[in-house]
Design a protein around this motif. Sequence first.
Motif, PDB file in Angstrom:
ATOM      1  N   GLU A   1      37.052  29.437  44.254  1.00 25.16           N
ATOM      2  CA  GLU A   1      35.740  29.149  43.682  1.00 25.16           C
ATOM      3  C   GLU A   1      34.783  28.631  44.763  1.00 25.16           C
ATOM      4  N   ASP A   2      35.277  27.797  45.663  1.00 24.37           N
ATOM      5  CA  ASP A   2      34.434  27.335  46.777  1.00 24.37           C
ATOM      6  C   ASP A   2      33.954  28.517  47.609  1.00 24.37           C
ATOM      7  N   ALA A   3      34.848  29.471  47.896  1.00 27.56           N
ATOM      8  CA  ALA A   3      34.470  30.655  48.684  1.00 27.56           C
ATOM      9  C   ALA A   3      33.440  31.485  47.920  1.00 27.56           C
ATOM     10  N   TRP A   4      33.637  31.612  46.626  1.00 28.70           N
ATOM     11  CA  TRP A   4      32.726  32.372  45.775  1.00 28.70           C
ATOM     12  C   TRP A   4      31.329  31.747  45.822  1.00 28.70           C
ATOM     13  N   LYS A   5      31.264  30.422  45.778  1.00 30.35           N
ATOM     14  CA  LYS A   5      29.967  29.747  45.729  1.00 30.35           C
ATOM     15  C   LYS A   5      29.303  29.602  47.092  1.00 30.35           C
ATOM     16  N   SER A   6      30.105  29.533  48.168  1.00 32.32           N
ATOM     17  CA  SER A   6      29.522  29.283  49.484  1.00 32.32           C
ATOM     18  C   SER A   6      29.482  30.513  50.387  1.00 32.32           C
ATOM     19  N   GLY A   7      30.191  31.559  50.003  1.00 34.78           N
ATOM     20  CA  GLY A   7      30.259  32.752  50.847  1.00 34.78           C
ATOM     21  C   GLY A   7      29.033  33.625  50.722  1.00 34.78           C
ATOM     22  N   PRO A   8      29.014  34.688  51.501  1.00 33.97           N
ATOM     23  CA  PRO A   8      27.873  35.608  51.439  1.00 33.97           C
ATOM     24  C   PRO A   8      27.800  36.309  50.076  1.00 33.97           C
ATOM     25  N   ASP A   9      26.591  36.603  49.660  1.00 38.02           N
ATOM     26  CA  ASP A   9      26.385  37.274  48.367  1.00 38.02           C
ATOM     27  C   ASP A   9      27.188  38.561  48.262  1.00 38.02           C
ATOM     28  N   THR A  10      27.361  39.252  49.383  1.00 35.57           N
ATOM     29  CA  THR A  10      28.081  40.523  49.367  1.00 35.57           C
ATOM     30  C   THR A  10      29.565  40.359  49.043  1.00 35.57           C
ATOM     31  N   GLU A  11      30.100  39.134  49.112  1.00 28.37           N
ATOM     32  CA  GLU A  11      31.515  38.899  48.836  1.00 28.37           C
ATOM     33  C   GLU A  11      31.763  38.062  47.587  1.00 28.37           C
ATOM     34  N   ARG A  12      30.712  37.686  46.904  1.00 33.35           N
ATOM     35  CA  ARG A  12      30.876  36.824  45.723  1.00 33.35           C
ATOM     36  C   ARG A  12      31.818  37.438  44.682  1.00 33.35           C
ATOM     37  N   ALA A  13      31.678  38.715  44.430  1.00 34.03           N
ATOM     38  CA  ALA A  13      32.513  39.367  43.412  1.00 34.03           C
ATOM     39  C   ALA A  13      33.985  39.381  43.829  1.00 34.03           C
ATOM     40  N   LEU A  14      34.256  39.538  45.114  1.00 35.94           N
ATOM     41  CA  LEU A  14      35.639  39.486  45.597  1.00 35.94           C
ATOM     42  C   LEU A  14      36.244  38.117  45.317  1.00 35.94           C
ATOM     43  N   TRP A  15      35.565  37.061  45.738  1.00 38.79           N
ATOM     44  CA  TRP A  15      36.116  35.714  45.579  1.00 38.79           C
ATOM     45  C   TRP A  15      36.173  35.303  44.107  1.00 38.79           C
ATOM     46  N   ARG A  16      35.215  35.738  43.307  1.00 38.79           N
ATOM     47  CA  ARG A  16      35.267  35.451  41.870  1.00 38.79           C
ATOM     48  C   ARG A  16      36.486  36.136  41.257  1.00 38.79           C
ATOM     49  N   GLY A  17      36.756  37.375  41.655  1.00 35.95           N
ATOM     50  CA  GLY A  17      37.945  38.078  41.166  1.00 35.95           C
ATOM     51  C   GLY A  17      39.229  37.387  41.589  1.00 35.95           C
ATOM     52  N   MET A  18      39.275  36.894  42.831  1.00 30.64           N
ATOM     53  CA  MET A  18      40.451  36.163  43.296  1.00 30.64           C
ATOM     54  C   MET A  18      40.631  34.875  42.497  1.00 30.64           C
ATOM     55  N   ALA A  19      39.525  34.201  42.188  1.00 26.37           N
ATOM     56  CA  ALA A  19      39.598  32.989  41.363  1.00 26.37           C
ATOM     57  C   ALA A  19      40.121  33.334  39.972  1.00 26.37           C
ATOM     58  N   GLN A  20      39.709  34.475  39.427  1.00 25.47           N
ATOM     59  CA  GLN A  20      40.197  34.889  38.108  1.00 25.47           C
ATOM     60  C   GLN A  20      41.697  35.162  38.135  1.00 25.47           C
ATOM     61  N   LEU A  21      42.190  35.770  39.217  1.00 31.56           N
ATOM     62  CA  LEU A  21      43.643  35.974  39.327  1.00 31.56           C
ATOM     63  C   LEU A  21      44.372  34.636  39.306  1.00 31.56           C
ATOM     64  N   ALA A  22      43.864  33.675  40.069  1.00 26.50           N
ATOM     65  CA  ALA A  22      44.529  32.367  40.146  1.00 26.50           C
ATOM     66  C   ALA A  22      44.469  31.624  38.818  1.00 26.50           C
ATOM     67  N   VAL A  23      43.342  31.681  38.143  1.00 30.25           N
ATOM     68  CA  VAL A  23      43.252  30.981  36.861  1.00 30.25           C
ATOM     69  C   VAL A  23      44.042  31.742  35.793  1.00 30.25           C
ATOM     70  N   GLY A  24      44.151  33.060  35.919  1.00 33.00           N
ATOM     71  CA  GLY A  24      45.018  33.816  35.011  1.00 33.00           C
ATOM     72  C   GLY A  24      46.470  33.395  35.169  1.00 33.00           C
ATOM     73  N   LEU A  25      46.903  33.215  36.422  1.00 32.97           N
ATOM     74  CA  LEU A  25      48.259  32.733  36.692  1.00 32.97           C
ATOM     75  C   LEU A  25      48.429  31.321  36.133  1.00 32.97           C
ATOM     76  N   THR A  26      47.383  30.505  36.251  1.00 32.55           N
ATOM     77  CA  THR A  26      47.417  29.147  35.695  1.00 32.55           C
ATOM     78  C   THR A  26      47.671  29.196  34.195  1.00 32.55           C
ATOM     79  N   HIS A  27      46.895  29.999  33.491  1.00 34.19           N
ATOM     80  CA  HIS A  27      47.055  30.086  32.026  1.00 34.19           C
ATOM     81  C   HIS A  27      48.416  30.656  31.652  1.00 34.19           C
ATOM     82  N   ALA A  28      48.883  31.641  32.389  1.00 36.35           N
ATOM     83  CA  ALA A  28      50.210  32.203  32.105  1.00 36.35           C
ATOM     84  C   ALA A  28      51.293  31.134  32.297  1.00 36.35           C
ATOM     85  N   ALA A  29      51.136  30.299  33.303  1.00 33.35           N
ATOM     86  CA  ALA A  29      52.112  29.238  33.552  1.00 33.35           C
ATOM     87  C   ALA A  29      52.025  28.130  32.495  1.00 33.35           C
ATOM     88  N   ARG A  30      50.860  27.958  31.912  1.00 34.15           N
ATOM     89  CA  ARG A  30      50.686  26.967  30.848  1.00 34.15           C
ATOM     90  C   ARG A  30      51.182  27.492  29.502  1.00 34.15           C
TER      91      ARG A  30
END
Length: 177
Positions: A79-108
């Motif tokens: 999420e930090d990378a998504w918010k602080s990175g270049p606009d051209t990479e925001r969607a990449l880092w947001r997608g990576m954050a979604q993978l991590a939070v998806g894993l979080t929910h699956a583990a919960r």
Amino acid sequence: MSATSATGDTGGSGGRDRDTEGRARNARPRDGLGRPLPYGADGVERQPEGVVRTPAETVAEAQTLLAAGKPFHAHEVFEDAWKSGPDTERALWRGMAQLAVGLTHAARGNVTGGARLLRRGAGAIEEWSTTAGRPRPHGLHPAELAAWARELAAEVEQGGTAIDAGKRAPNLTGPTP
């Protein structure tokens, strides 16, 4: 030093945790999957917010956290990378954050939310990679990560129970388990 007291009360806010600018902040300790614990309980140290890292530092820090079974914390790094990175990479880092939070929910044990976020993240990183024409951005393997996420989503839905986040963590820069 934290902007809130040990009990979470900053005073003058009716007991609600607030930072020095008055924004609501939950100071309760959290477990390794980011779930709040009672005040005074021993929790897992939180990731600092708003850290600007290089892409290589982001990937390395997130990988360490994922391998340790802390996908919630890895999500915050992305999420930090998504918010602080270049606009051209925001969607990449947001997608990576979604993978991590998806894993979080699956583990919960949140089968529906975990599967949905894993698939959403998989689609986001694949779409970004294709659109940007970068199949291996910052050493990441979007196609392999997307396949891992979809397989895990199906497994979570089929099994219907919580998974071990550390054992099911992806390898961000190589073949995933």
